[in-house]
Design a protein around this motif. Structure first.
Motif, mmCIF file in Angstrom:
data_model
loop_
_atom_site.group_PDB
_atom_site.id
_atom_site.type_symbol
_atom_site.label_atom_id
_atom_site.label_comp_id
_atom_site.label_asym_id
_atom_site.label_seq_id
_atom_site.Cartn_x
_atom_site.Cartn_y
_atom_site.Cartn_z
ATOM 1 N N LYS A 32 61.004 52.842 70.790
ATOM 2 C CA LYS A 32 59.840 53.027 70.196
ATOM 3 C C LYS A 32 60.250 54.740 68.899
ATOM 4 C CE LYS A 32 56.015 55.689 69.693
ATOM 5 N NZ LYS A 32 54.568 56.344 70.823
ATOM 6 N N ASP A 33 61.506 55.393 70.108
ATOM 7 C CA ASP A 33 62.140 56.401 68.999
ATOM 8 C C ASP A 33 63.189 55.859 68.259
ATOM 9 O OD1 ASP A 33 62.255 58.123 72.445
ATOM 10 O OD2 ASP A 33 61.142 58.013 70.690
ATOM 11 N N TYR A 34 63.954 55.001 68.320
ATOM 12 C CA TYR A 34 64.957 54.104 67.653
ATOM 13 C C TYR A 34 63.457 54.371 66.128
ATOM 14 C CZ TYR A 34 68.293 51.396 65.359
ATOM 15 O OH TYR A 34 69.315 50.280 64.646
ATOM 16 N N LEU A 35 62.987 53.254 66.853
ATOM 17 C CA LEU A 35 62.423 52.814 65.439
ATOM 18 C C LEU A 35 61.761 53.977 64.214
ATOM 19 C CD1 LEU A 35 61.451 49.685 66.530
ATOM 20 C CD2 LEU A 35 62.286 49.843 64.965
ATOM 21 N N SER A 36 61.102 55.285 64.655
ATOM 22 C CA SER A 36 61.318 56.231 64.156
ATOM 23 C C SER A 36 62.285 56.758 63.802
ATOM 24 C CB SER A 36 60.917 56.643 65.236
ATOM 25 O OG SER A 36 61.582 58.394 65.770
ATOM 26 N N GLU A 37 63.409 56.643 63.654
ATOM 27 C CA GLU A 37 64.421 57.333 62.755
ATOM 28 C C GLU A 37 65.166 56.300 61.891
ATOM 29 O OE1 GLU A 37 64.854 60.981 65.831
ATOM 30 O OE2 GLU A 37 66.401 59.281 65.081
ATOM 31 N N ASN A 38 64.863 55.406 62.130
ATOM 32 C CA ASN A 38 65.401 54.124 61.360
ATOM 33 C C ASN A 38 64.841 53.071 61.120
ATOM 34 O OD1 ASN A 38 68.744 54.221 62.246
ATOM 35 N ND2 ASN A 38 67.568 55.027 64.022
ATOM 36 N N ILE A 39 65.621 52.014 60.319
ATOM 37 C CA ILE A 39 65.157 51.165 59.464
ATOM 38 C C ILE A 39 64.789 49.545 60.374
ATOM 39 C CG2 ILE A 39 65.125 49.502 57.373
ATOM 40 C CD1 ILE A 39 66.668 51.568 56.072
ATOM 41 N N ASN A 40 63.649 48.853 60.236
ATOM 42 C CA ASN A 40 63.568 47.787 61.711
ATOM 43 C C ASN A 40 64.637 47.260 61.563
ATOM 44 O OD1 ASN A 40 61.117 47.013 63.269
ATOM 45 N ND2 ASN A 40 62.320 45.039 61.986
ATOM 46 N N PRO A 41 65.124 46.660 62.322
ATOM 47 C CA PRO A 41 66.811 45.985 62.374
ATOM 48 C C PRO A 41 66.597 44.082 61.505
ATOM 49 C CG PRO A 41 66.570 46.496 64.011
ATOM 50 C CD PRO A 41 65.304 46.949 63.550
ATOM 51 N N GLU A 42 67.489 43.449 61.468
ATOM 52 C CA GLU A 42 67.475 42.152 60.752
ATOM 53 C C GLU A 42 67.701 41.550 62.035
ATOM 54 O OE1 GLU A 42 70.163 43.587 56.785
ATOM 55 O OE2 GLU A 42 68.607 41.034 56.798
ATOM 56 N N ILE A 43 68.126 42.230 62.612
ATOM 57 C CA ILE A 43 69.281 41.367 64.000
ATOM 58 C C ILE A 43 69.238 42.409 64.945
ATOM 59 C CG2 ILE A 43 70.924 39.994 65.115
ATOM 60 C CD1 ILE A 43 72.018 39.204 63.055
ATOM 61 N N ALA A 44 68.749 42.266 66.246
ATOM 62 C CA ALA A 44 68.682 42.798 67.613
ATOM 63 C C ALA A 44 69.260 41.998 68.878
ATOM 64 C CB ALA A 44 67.571 43.270 67.851
ATOM 65 N N TYR A 45 70.689 43.010 69.301
ATOM 66 C CA TYR A 45 71.356 41.876 70.418
ATOM 67 C C TYR A 45 70.673 43.269 71.836
ATOM 68 C CZ TYR A 45 74.117 39.406 67.011
ATOM 69 O OH TYR A 45 74.578 39.105 66.115
ATOM 70 N N ASN A 64 59.877 44.523 64.525
ATOM 71 C CA ASN A 64 59.419 43.635 63.373
ATOM 72 C C ASN A 64 59.365 42.204 64.105
ATOM 73 O OD1 ASN A 64 59.021 41.933 60.881
ATOM 74 N ND2 ASN A 64 58.059 44.253 60.112
ATOM 75 N N SER A 65 58.495 41.554 63.275
ATOM 76 C CA SER A 65 58.699 39.980 63.169
ATOM 77 C C SER A 65 59.768 39.436 62.735
ATOM 78 C CB SER A 65 57.148 39.303 63.256
ATOM 79 O OG SER A 65 57.187 39.081 61.790
ATOM 80 N N SER A 66 59.881 39.830 61.843
ATOM 81 C CA SER A 66 61.056 39.638 61.302
ATOM 82 C C SER A 66 62.631 39.423 61.592
ATOM 83 C CB SER A 66 60.899 39.725 59.794
ATOM 84 O OG SER A 66 61.656 41.195 59.936
ATOM 85 N N THR A 67 62.598 40.164 62.779
ATOM 86 C CA THR A 67 63.565 40.901 63.199
ATOM 87 C C THR A 67 64.304 39.927 64.744
ATOM 88 O OG1 THR A 67 63.685 43.415 63.418
ATOM 89 C CG2 THR A 67 64.989 42.562 64.919
ATOM 90 N N LYS A 437 65.669 50.128 52.349
ATOM 91 C CA LYS A 437 64.471 49.124 52.487
ATOM 92 C C LYS A 437 64.218 48.868 52.180
ATOM 93 C CE LYS A 437 59.897 49.331 53.440
ATOM 94 N NZ LYS A 437 58.312 50.102 54.380
ATOM 95 N N CYS A 438 64.567 48.702 50.369
ATOM 96 C CA CYS A 438 63.521 48.303 49.586
ATOM 97 C C CYS A 438 65.225 46.796 49.684
ATOM 98 C CB CYS A 438 63.478 48.769 48.239
ATOM 99 S SG CYS A 438 63.312 48.008 47.298
ATOM 100 N N SER A 439 66.480 47.399 49.205
ATOM 101 C CA SER A 439 67.704 46.531 49.349
ATOM 102 C C SER A 439 67.498 45.385 49.791
ATOM 103 C CB SER A 439 69.133 47.430 49.797
ATOM 104 O OG SER A 439 69.768 46.669 49.689
ATOM 105 N N MET A 440 66.763 45.835 51.384
ATOM 106 C CA MET A 440 67.356 44.523 51.875
ATOM 107 C C MET A 440 65.310 43.543 51.981
ATOM 108 S SD MET A 440 66.563 47.054 55.450
ATOM 109 C CE MET A 440 66.193 45.116 56.919
ATOM 110 N N LEU A 441 64.776 43.880 51.365
ATOM 111 C CA LEU A 441 63.631 43.473 51.055
ATOM 112 C C LEU A 441 64.191 42.542 49.301
ATOM 113 C CD1 LEU A 441 61.153 45.839 50.352
ATOM 114 C CD2 LEU A 441 60.597 44.124 52.298
#
Length: 716
Positions: A32-45, A64-67, A437-441
């Protein structure tokens, strides 16, 4: 649990979650703390050991469901494997990248690189002189991180080892942790004996070469220590370096982490014998010595810095001449990405009405080069970015679809195979978070032409700006796939609202108005309350332009005098220069000096603003600006008795003439109340007594600050 992130070779935003705890694992809070300061990742290991860690995988649904969530397990002999293996060869490469990024993340988290000042150098254990020092002890403060490094070390600690030699006791906890994992895997494992040797006084008899041993080196800066060990008959394959910074691309020893691209230590690093170092750096005269093998330094060196005319960066004068008359700067205004007020806000809407330097550049770089069809503008979700987007559309006379990021994110009508011309518009970029964020979209539009337009780019330095550009423009054709245009580039410190003087001042006023200091017997007279309420209304307003500073004891506002050192242009009147522009200028000069001179506050070395600056630049408004835009560390005169004494004499000069119209005694006292200016307690008591004895001691504002200083600063 340790979390870090990185951009992989495909320019995907990846997150690594590494846990070693066995019980009571709180995974949800760190995520939760990580996501409050970072963009939702595309891949989570997600890395764990199923035998010792009870991990509830549903916790990771917070992403995010896209992760894409990838689970990786490790064994107690240090082997890593994808839980659902598909391509073992590719997965092995990814695992090696993850190991590298984890070690890099731990290293960066603890700020383990110390850089000497322009006049000092380090005398390291090998007796060489160095511009940098690696404080390896910083890495071994957190049990989970120690466990992570020890797991990565396990493959190097094979069975049937008699001795493990270490170059410093600092890494004992790491070795001990690795051996505990070996025992957990095999209860019959024979624990080797751990021995330590001195890297500064290395002797052949330190090593028992008749036994099977490995030699662990905490850090290798230039390969000297591994080479000396080999000269005693030790095989290269038995040497393991935890963190290697050698220039050799493929060293013969084994290592956990190799700084292959100078990401941790910059290219200005040198470690040389005494004679060579003195020849290369004749002006570095202050040694920082280390007293024992634990690398505990002596008392910190204190360096004073004095600003000069040539310390002003080029953009200061360009900004003054091109934008000074438009009053686009305000302070303590607008909100940054984390919801705090910005130290400086650039209102570009004031430039979008008529022809000027900004609009001319905008036309030349952007408007005149717009394609004719399939144009889609996406502006950052704020009013200024929308105004910039609207201006470009209006002047281009093109048929352009214009959306905010939020609107674009929810738009499902666009064809992902369409050949669109996307333009991402932002009025100002500081960390590039929203633009990223827009770049990812936009990545899903494979055939699109993507451009990033920013009015002002405000970064800490050119390296950060280069990284932002690289991340945004990277695509199929490397770093030139997409385009990035910045109308103006400005280099200033990172925004940190919590350290701003106005934030501290606001908090102090609120506490007084709420009577939190009733026990201090502060006289909350009606005039004082009215004064404080008026001031906090100013701080809560729409930014500070000419009310940055407390007025003089005669309630006069400060103006800049003619012949300002940092302006080449002399065709201006004091009334034409806002206080916010002075603040911007001095902050820019300070920041440029810090960058050029490599100013960095550490436990080993401190920099303070030379009191001489308050004499050289004796305009009241400039003095007040130093008090507001210097860091607390730079105004900590308690570190140097003579500097503190000199500051006392400068302030006493104000005390002796409190009737002067632009006297800034209030600013000095507020800075002391906020612990921004620290004097030696002896000098602070002298200042307090002099003001108490002055004829203005009954002034309700002065009296308030003196009461506060006596009770909260001196008495504490």
């Amino acid at each position: 649990m340790f979390i870090t992130s990185y951009i992989n070779s495909k320019q995907q935003n990846c997150c690594i979650i590494f846990t070693t705890q066995q019980v009571n694992i709180d995974i949800d809070t760190p995520i939760k703390d990580y996501l409050s300061e970072n963009i939702n990742p595309e891949i989570a290991y997600i890395i764990f050991n199923s035998e010792i860690s009870n991990v509830d995988k549903s916790v990771f649904d917070r992403f995010n469901s896209s992760t894409v969530k990838v689970f990786i397990t490790y064994s107690l002999n240090g082997d890593f494997q994808f839980e659902n293996t598909v391509d073992a060869i590719k997965e092995k490469v990814i695992i090696e990248q993850i190991k590298e990024q984890v070690l890099k993340g731990i290293f960066l988290k603890h700020d383990s690189i110390l850089k000497a000042s322009s006049e000092s150098y380090f005398v390291v254990a090998s007796r060489k002189f160095a511009t940098h020092f690696v404080r390896i002890a910083n890495l071994f403060k957190n049990s989970n991180e120690i466990s992570i490094i020890s797991i990565l070390l396990l493959p190097y600690i094979t069975n049937n080892i008699d001795y493990i030699y270490c170059d410093t006791p600092t890494i004992f906890s790491l070795i001990y942790s690795s051996l505990l994992y070996k025992l957990k895997e095999n209860k019959d494992y024979k624990i080797p004996e751990i021995r330590f040797y001195s890297s500064s006084d290395l002797k052949s008899e330190d090593f028992d070469k008749t036994k099977n041993s490995i030699y662990i080196i905490s850090t290798s800066i230039n390969g000297t220590l591994p080479t000396r060990i080999v000269e005693f008959g030790i095989d290269w394959s038995n040497i393991i370096v935890l963190f290697s910074f050698d220039e050799i691309k493929k060293p013969r020893y084994k290592y956990l982490f190799k700084d292959k691209r100078n990401e941790l230590i910059d290219q200005s690093f040198y470690s040389l014998p005494k004679e060579e170092f003195e020849k290369k750096y004749p002006h570095k005269i202050f040694p920082i010595k280390f007293e024992d093998q634990q690398f505990i330094p002596t008392q910190p060196m204190v360096s004073k810095f004095l600003l000069a005319k040539e310390d002003a960066p080029d953009f200061v004068n360009l900004f003054h001449s091109n934008y000074g008359k438009y009053n686009i700067i305000s302070c303590f205004n607008d909100l940054n990405a984390i919801g705090n007020k910005r130290d400086l806000f650039f209102d570009i809407t004031k430039l979008l009405d008529g022809e000027n330097y900004f609009t001319n550049k905008l036309h030349k770089q952007v408007i005149n080069k717009l394609p004719s069809t399939k144009l889609i503008f996406i502006y950052i979700d704020n009013e200024n970015s929308k105004a910039l987007s609207d201006y470009i559309i209006r002047k281009s006379k093109r048929n352009i679809i214009n959306k905010s990021i939020s609107e674009f994110e929810n738009d499902k009508t666009l064809d992902e195979n369409g050949k669109y011309n996307f333009y991402v518009i932002s009025s100002c970029i500081s960390n590039g978070k929203k633009v990223s964020k827009c770049s990812m979209l936009l990545r899903k539009f494979k055939d699109a032409n993507i451009n990033f337009i920013s009015g002002f780019v405000r970064c800490n330095d050119k390296i950060i700006l280069r990284n932002i550009k690289a991340n945004l423009t990277y695509g199929e054709y490397s770093f030139s796939t997409y385009s990035f245009y910045a109308i103006e580039e400005i280099y200033l410190p990172n925004e940190d609202s919590s350290s701003l003087s106005w934030e501290g001042e606001k908090k102090l006023i609120e506490e007084v108005l709420n009577d939190q200091y009733s026990q201090l017997n502060i006289d909350r007279s009606l005039p004082l309350i009215k004064y404080l309420k008026k001031r906090i209304n100013v701080l809560n307003g729409n930014g500070l332009i000419n009310e940055l500073y407390l007025p003089s004891i005669k309630l006069k506002s400060f103006e800049l005098n003619k012949n300002f050192a940092f302006f080449k242009d002399t065709e201006w009147l004091p009334k034409d220069i806002n206080q916010s522009q002075v603040y911007f200028t001095i902050l820019s000069v300070l920041h440029n000096y810090r960058l050029i001179k490599g100013v960095k506050q550490t436990l080993y070395e401190r920099y303070i603003l030379d009191p001489e600056n308050f004499i050289r630049f004796n305009d009241s408004i400039i003095r007040a600006t130093f008090l507001r835009c210097c860091t607390k560390e730079e105004l900590n005169y308690d570190l140097d008795f003579k500097a503190s004494e000199k500051m006392l004499n400068i302030i006493l000069g104000l005390v002796n003439d409190l009737s002067k119209g632009d006297n800034i005694i209030y600013e000095f006292l507020l800075a002391i109340c906020l612990n921004r200016v620290n004097l030696d307690v002896i000098h602070l008591k002298v200042l307090h007594s002099k003001l108490i004895a002055s004829k203005y001691s009954s002034d309700y504002i002065l009296k308030f600050y003196l009461q506060y200083i006596n009770e909260k600063i001196i008495s504490c």
